[in-house]
Write an enzyme that holds these catalytic residues in place. Structure first.
Site, PDB file in Angstrom:
ATOM      1  N   CYS A 111       0.948  -6.610  15.616  1.00  0.00           N
ATOM      2  CA  CYS A 111       0.269  -5.759  16.601  1.00  0.00           C
ATOM      3  C   CYS A 111      -1.242  -6.009  16.482  1.00  0.00           C
ATOM      4  CB  CYS A 111       0.582  -4.292  16.344  1.00  0.00           C
ATOM      5  SG  CYS A 111       2.338  -3.944  16.447  1.00  0.00           S
ATOM      6  N   CYS A 122       2.715   8.301   2.032  1.00  0.00           N
ATOM      7  CA  CYS A 122       3.009   7.309   3.073  1.00  0.00           C
ATOM      8  C   CYS A 122       3.349   5.994   2.385  1.00  0.00           C
ATOM      9  CB  CYS A 122       1.769   7.161   3.956  1.00  0.00           C
ATOM     10  SG  CYS A 122       1.911   5.876   5.199  1.00  0.00           S
ATOM     11  N   CYS A 138       3.779  -7.558   7.578  1.00  0.00           N
ATOM     12  CA  CYS A 138       4.614  -7.259   8.736  1.00  0.00           C
ATOM     13  C   CYS A 138       4.592  -8.470   9.663  1.00  0.00           C
ATOM     14  CB  CYS A 138       4.097  -6.024   9.469  1.00  0.00           C
ATOM     15  SG  CYS A 138       5.132  -5.566  10.878  1.00  0.00           S
ATOM     16  N   CYS A 161      -3.589  -3.682  14.318  1.00  0.00           N
ATOM     17  CA  CYS A 161      -3.132  -3.267  12.979  1.00  0.00           C
ATOM     18  C   CYS A 161      -3.487  -4.303  11.929  1.00  0.00           C
ATOM     19  CB  CYS A 161      -1.621  -3.053  13.012  1.00  0.00           C
ATOM     20  SG  CYS A 161      -0.889  -2.779  11.394  1.00  0.00           S
ATOM     21  N   GLU A 205       0.813  -1.193   0.000  1.00  0.00           N
ATOM     22  CA  GLU A 205       0.000   0.000   0.000  1.00  0.00           C
ATOM     23  C   GLU A 205       0.866   1.270   0.000  1.00  0.00           C
ATOM     24  OE1 GLU A 205      -3.921   0.470   2.740  1.00  0.00           O
ATOM     25  OE2 GLU A 205      -2.088  -0.229   3.569  1.00  0.00           O
ATOM     26  N   CYS A 221      -2.167   1.741   8.272  1.00  0.00           N
ATOM     27  CA  CYS A 221      -1.648   0.480   7.703  1.00  0.00           C
ATOM     28  C   CYS A 221      -2.688  -0.529   7.266  1.00  0.00           C
ATOM     29  CB  CYS A 221      -0.846  -0.312   8.712  1.00  0.00           C
ATOM     30  SG  CYS A 221       0.227   0.497   9.792  1.00  0.00           S
TER      31      CYS A 221
HETATM   32  N1  SAH Z   1       5.727  -0.659  11.753  1.00  0.00           N
HETATM   33  C1  SAH Z   1       5.977   0.698  12.036  1.00  0.00           C
HETATM   34  C2  SAH Z   1       5.599   1.636  10.917  1.00  0.00           C
HETATM   35  C3  SAH Z   1       4.307   1.352  10.205  1.00  0.00           C
HETATM   36  S1  SAH Z   1       2.856   1.529  11.157  1.00  0.00           S
HETATM   37  C4  SAH Z   1       5.314   1.117  13.333  1.00  0.00           C
HETATM   38  O1  SAH Z   1       4.546   0.330  13.877  1.00  0.00           O
HETATM   39  O2  SAH Z   1       5.609   2.195  13.800  1.00  0.00           O
HETATM   40  C5  SAH Z   1       2.664   3.288  11.217  1.00  0.00           C
HETATM   41  C6  SAH Z   1       1.759   3.765  12.320  1.00  0.00           C
HETATM   42  O3  SAH Z   1       0.389   3.442  12.063  1.00  0.00           O
HETATM   43  C7  SAH Z   1       2.087   3.139  13.667  1.00  0.00           C
HETATM   44  O4  SAH Z   1       2.172   4.113  14.680  1.00  0.00           O
HETATM   45  C8  SAH Z   1       0.920   2.216  13.869  1.00  0.00           C
HETATM   46  O5  SAH Z   1       0.737   1.928  15.212  1.00  0.00           O
HETATM   47  C9  SAH Z   1      -0.218   2.998  13.266  1.00  0.00           C
HETATM   48  N2  SAH Z   1      -1.420   2.202  13.032  1.00  0.00           N
HETATM   49  C10 SAH Z   1      -1.560   0.875  12.859  1.00  0.00           C
HETATM   50  N3  SAH Z   1      -2.851   0.527  12.729  1.00  0.00           N
HETATM   51  C11 SAH Z   1      -3.561   1.668  12.839  1.00  0.00           C
HETATM   52  C12 SAH Z   1      -4.946   1.986  12.808  1.00  0.00           C
HETATM   53  N4  SAH Z   1      -5.843   1.039  12.598  1.00  0.00           N
HETATM   54  N5  SAH Z   1      -5.324   3.276  12.980  1.00  0.00           N
HETATM   55  C13 SAH Z   1      -4.407   4.253  13.146  1.00  0.00           C
HETATM   56  N6  SAH Z   1      -3.078   4.029  13.175  1.00  0.00           N
HETATM   57  C14 SAH Z   1      -2.663   2.750  13.030  1.00  0.00           C
HETATM   58 FE1  SF4 Z   2       3.804  -4.022  11.958  1.00  0.00          FE
HETATM   59 FE2  SF4 Z   2       1.423  -2.797  12.047  1.00  0.00          FE
HETATM   60 FE3  SF4 Z   2       2.760  -3.305  14.297  1.00  0.00          FE
HETATM   61 FE4  SF4 Z   2       3.673  -1.411  12.603  1.00  0.00          FE
HETATM   62  S1  SF4 Z   2       1.730  -1.359  13.733  1.00  0.00           S
HETATM   63  S2  SF4 Z   2       4.858  -2.993  13.645  1.00  0.00           S
HETATM   64  S3  SF4 Z   2       3.090  -2.354  10.647  1.00  0.00           S
HETATM   65  S4  SF4 Z   2       1.941  -4.843  12.872  1.00  0.00           S
END
Ligand code: SAH
Ligand code: SF4
Length: 340
Positions: free
Chosen positions: A108, A97, A104, A111, A80, A328
């Protein structure tokens, strides 16, 4: 798009060709060799065959506020890339972005990319290609707008693909190609301590953001499995080292998820951790992807107030692409196929 054979194709050409072609691709954003009218026809034909410029992408929700694109690579894997357009007092600001990995591995719980799992690392050029897609898009629109900022906040963990990530940064930085100043580049990490250390050693001015989301290891570990490996005190220690080496501010991202991490108590605990010079907290309204709900606006304001009252520098990320679901891994719906 694949220009890996470019040097080979140009080996019998006069020296200036390379620079000429680099300008055409990375400055003028041509999407077909036919547009490179200064090149001899035979060379153009060879380039079209050996170095295709087409970027395969599914575009969704392109428009005034930006859009999302699913960029497909030659092995069929896709990631994406999002364009976020903001209208400010001094005109439009375009932020792209981009993803650093296909999927990944860190899973998390909040996410969508985490749910999707890990597919593979991207090459630096595959990161650049995502920027190219949106650069061409803005050019096509013809309003003379350019990309102002690039954030490595799409799919994947950039610091688990560090070498290619840094190569991409240097490529985007290069005055001969994109010429995007490092201060206009940002990277977000889930807290990979070795990566923060490496960043401290780079002579780059790129902005660093840490995904915190919880102010204690227990809660953080429930939300982000990687937090069991990298404890908060280690992350904070490394961030302090980074600040000492670079003198730069660090942004801590904190997702606001209803009844998960958004209580007054959470705010007070966070304030204790964050009350330091050059620390900044960015509260991010959660973009629901299934399991969780976003905190209400009122809750976010209250949370912000508590942080402020306790001497923490804090901002709220207002609709950072939320209308286009920029966070993400949310591009699941398949839209019409387009190629730019
Ligand atoms: N993996 C890295 C970078 C990509 S994620 C990281 O985790 O920092 C970029 C940001 O998007 C992170 O702060 C992540 O927590 C946030 N993110 C993930 N899922 C999200 C969601 N559903 N709504 C808003 N932000 C989200
Ligand atoms: Fe990976 Fe999503 Fe966690 Fe970032 S927020 S580290 S992209 S699983």
């Amino acid at each position: 798009m694949d220009i890996s054979k470019l040097s080979e194709v140009l080996k019998d050409q006069p020296k200036y060709r390379y620079a000429q072609i680099e300008k055409a691709i990375f400055r003028d954003f041509i999407s077909s060799w036919d547009e490179a009218s200064t090149l001899p026809k035979a060379l153009r034909e060879k380039l079209a065959l050996e170095c295709p410029l087409e970027i395969k992408a599914l575009l969704s929700e392109g428009g005034r506020r930006g859009g999302k694109a699913l960029i497909e690579f030659s092995d069929g894997e896709s990631v994406e890339a999002v364009l976020i357009r903001q209208k400010g007092k001094d005109g439009a600001r375009n932020t792209v972005c981009i993803s650093s990995q296909a999927g990944c591995a860190l899973g998390c719980v909040f996410c969508a990319t985490g749910d999707y799992g890990f597919k593979r690392n991207l090459s630096h050029f595959e990161m650049v290609e995502q920027v190219m897609f949106w650069a061409r898009y803005l050019k096509e629109e013809g309003k003379g707008e350019k990309i102002d900022n690039i954030v490595f906040m799409g799919m994947g963990e950039p610091f688990l693909n560090y070498t290619e990530f840094i190569k991409a940064v240097k490529f985007l930085n290069d005055p001969e190609t994109f010429n995007i100043g490092s201060r206009r580049l940002s990277v977000s990490t889930s807290g990979i301590v070795e990566g923060i250390k490496k960043m401290a050693g780079e002579k780059l001015q790129i902005n660093l953001a840490i995904s915190l989301h919880a102010a204690n290891d227990a809660l953080r570990g429930d939300m982000m499995p990687i937090a069991k490996k990298y404890k908060l005190h280690e992350i904070i220690k490394m961030v302090d080292y980074y600040i000492q080496k670079t003198g730069r501010r660090v942004m801590f991202e904190y997702l606001m998820i209803k009844e998960a991490n958004d209580s007054d108590k959470d705010a007070l605990e966070l304030a204790k951790l964050m009350r330091k010079p050059l620390y900044m907290v960015n509260l991010i309204p959660y973009n629901p992807t299934g399991r969780f709900q976003p905190s209400s606006e009122m809750r976010i304001e209250k949370f912000k107030k508590i942080l402020e009252q306790n001497g923490v520098a804090v901002t709220v990320r207002h609709s950072f692409g939320s209308e286009i679901g920029a966070a993400c891994g949310q591009l699941k719906g398949k839209k019409k196929k387009e190629a730019l």
